[in-house]
Design a protein around this motif. Structure first.
Motif, short mmCIF file in Angstrom:
data_model
loop_
_atom_site.label_atom_id
_atom_site.label_comp_id
_atom_site.label_asym_id
_atom_site.label_seq_id
_atom_site.Cartn_x
_atom_site.Cartn_y
_atom_site.Cartn_z
N TYR A 1 -1.50 1.64 -4.16
CA TYR A 1 -0.72 0.80 -4.02
C TYR A 1 1.05 0.56 -5.03
O TYR A 1 0.40 1.34 -5.83
N ARG B 1 1.22 -1.53 0.14
CA ARG B 1 0.57 -0.18 0.56
C ARG B 1 1.20 1.17 -0.70
O ARG B 1 2.01 0.87 0.19
N TYR C 1 -4.76 7.50 -1.61
CA TYR C 1 -4.51 6.14 -1.20
C TYR C 1 -3.92 5.40 -2.44
O TYR C 1 -4.09 6.04 -3.59
#
Length: 118
Positions: A73, A58, A71
């Motif tokens: 990955y 993450r 946010y």
């Protein structure tokens, strides 16, 4: 007319074909070194923005001055790059190098350089 159509089709391809332009003094990092240096760590930029690379892949970027958080990955390439796929669907890849002063510096595909504090 056909020439203009072909030019319009090829124009976006040239935008995505941008190459990073590291300086001669920049040191590129192999995948293992970059992974060890960043996974589980947070890097801080001069404006106090923070990139956090979690152990499980993450990623968050917290903007300075309570500007919010993005946010996503991350994946680490074998060519000194890290690519981030944000939950919004936006993605980006940046080149991570050690600059002449010894700082970790991020270079965007447009050539902007962002040195880190540590």
């Amino acid at each position: 007319m056909i020439r203009y159509f072909i030019a319009l089709i090829l124009f976006p391809a040239t935008l995505f074909a941008q190459e990073w332009a590291p300086r001669d003094s920049d040191v590129l990092l192999d995948q293992a070194t970059l992974d060890t240096r960043l996974r589980g760590e947070t890097i801080v930029f001069f404006d106090n923005g923070e990139s956090r690379f979690f152990e499980d892949g993450r990623y968050t970027y917290t903007y300075a001055n309570a500007g919010g958080t993005g946010y996503g990955y991350f994946t680490i390439g074998n060519d000194s790059t890290i690519c981030i796929e944000f939950v919004t669907g936006f993605s980006r890849c940046d080149l991570y190098v050690i600059d002449a002063s010894g700082r970790l510096t991020i270079i965007t595909t447009t050539g902007d350089r962002f040195p880190t504090l540590r």
